[in-house]
Design a protein around this motif. Structure first.
Motif, PDB file in Angstrom:
ATOM      1  N   LYS A  57     -84.632 -66.698  26.786  1.00 35.99           N
ATOM      2  CA  LYS A  57     -84.882 -66.286  25.413  1.00 35.99           C
ATOM      3  C   LYS A  57     -85.894 -67.227  24.766  1.00 35.99           C
ATOM      4  O   LYS A  57     -86.702 -66.768  23.941  1.00 35.99           O
ATOM      5  CB  LYS A  57     -83.586 -66.250  24.621  1.00 35.99           C
ATOM      6  N   LYS A  58     -85.824 -68.475  25.117  1.00 35.05           N
ATOM      7  CA  LYS A  58     -86.808 -69.404  24.570  1.00 35.05           C
ATOM      8  C   LYS A  58     -88.188 -69.102  25.075  1.00 35.05           C
ATOM      9  O   LYS A  58     -89.180 -69.112  24.346  1.00 35.05           O
ATOM     10  CB  LYS A  58     -86.465 -70.852  24.983  1.00 35.05           C
ATOM     11  N   LEU A  59     -88.287 -68.783  26.326  1.00 31.24           N
ATOM     12  CA  LEU A  59     -89.586 -68.460  26.912  1.00 31.24           C
ATOM     13  C   LEU A  59     -90.105 -67.142  26.350  1.00 31.24           C
ATOM     14  O   LEU A  59     -91.314 -66.950  26.200  1.00 31.24           O
ATOM     15  CB  LEU A  59     -89.476 -68.380  28.441  1.00 31.24           C
ATOM     16  N   SER A  94     -75.428 -69.286  34.158  1.00 29.66           N
ATOM     17  CA  SER A  94     -76.115 -68.064  33.714  1.00 29.66           C
ATOM     18  C   SER A  94     -76.384 -68.100  32.215  1.00 29.66           C
ATOM     19  O   SER A  94     -77.389 -67.605  31.734  1.00 29.66           O
ATOM     20  CB  SER A  94     -75.341 -66.809  34.116  1.00 29.66           C
ATOM     21  N   LYS A  95     -75.489 -68.694  31.451  1.00 28.16           N
ATOM     22  CA  LYS A  95     -75.711 -68.812  29.993  1.00 28.16           C
ATOM     23  C   LYS A  95     -76.881 -69.748  29.707  1.00 28.16           C
ATOM     24  O   LYS A  95     -77.667 -69.494  28.790  1.00 28.16           O
ATOM     25  CB  LYS A  95     -74.446 -69.300  29.294  1.00 28.16           C
ATOM     26  N   LYS A  96     -76.988 -70.790  30.472  1.00 31.06           N
ATOM     27  CA  LYS A  96     -78.112 -71.704  30.289  1.00 31.06           C
ATOM     28  C   LYS A  96     -79.429 -70.994  30.633  1.00 31.06           C
ATOM     29  O   LYS A  96     -80.430 -71.138  29.933  1.00 31.06           O
ATOM     30  CB  LYS A  96     -77.974 -72.933  31.181  1.00 31.06           C
TER      31      LYS A  96
END
Length: 185
Positions: free
Chosen positions: A180-182, A172-174
């Protein structure tokens, strides 16, 4: 004493000193007849024998018979009698004390043995109770064993779930980092 003995006492005063002298003379006669060399000196024996031979009316016999003389018994002195009584009473007291001490030792040992046997009976009762309690505990443990096995299985499952939860958390952290990057783009 007879006449011969009194005559010998006058002629040989050293050999006759009361009862001891008479016994000595009898011993000298016996040694001469039996051929023994023990006892008084040969000269004294020969002198006593010559006096006896001159005074004797009966012929000398070659057998080993011993002439005996009656001894006058003197009454015991009062202090000796008292000392003997005192000695015997003290000896009786001593022996009584020794026997009493021995008896007391045996009584003490008897009491110690009784106490020891009582202690062993108490220890036996304690050991029986411990054995009974141990059997009860073993029985209860045997009854609890299936539940303990279930607890072990549940613990393994919880550990597996925990590992799965850690993996899910990491995943889930990944995903969050990718999201967030997207989003920034």
């Amino acid at each position: 004493m007879n006449g011969k003995t009194e005559e010998l006492q006058r002629q040989e005063p050293k050999l006759w000193s009361g009862r001891v002298g008479g016994a000595l003379l009898v011993r000298m006669r016996t040694h001469r007849r039996t051929g023994s060399s023990a006892g008084p000196s040969m000269a004294a024996a020969a002198a006593a024998e010559s006096v006896l031979a001159s005074q004797r009316e009966e012929p000398v016999r070659d057998d080993a018979a011993v002439e005996t003389a009656e001894e006058a018994k003197e009454p015991a002195e009062a202090d000796i009698t008292e000392l003997c009584r005192d000695m015997f009473s003290k000896m009786a007291t001593y022996l009584t004390g020794e026997l009493t001490a021995t008896s007391e030792d045996y009584k003490l040992l008897e009491n110690m043995n009784k106490l020891t046997s009582l202690k062993y009976l108490e220890m036996k009762d304690i050991a029986i109770n411990i054995s009974r309690n141990l059997k009860d505990l073993n029985q209860k443990y045997a009854e609890l064993q299936p539940y303990l096995d279930q607890i072990n299985v549940i613990e393994e499952q919880v550990a597996a779930l925990e590992q799965a939860a850690y993996k899910l958390d990491a995943y889930s952290k990944k995903l969050e980092a990718k999201y967030k990057k997207l989003e920034k783009r």
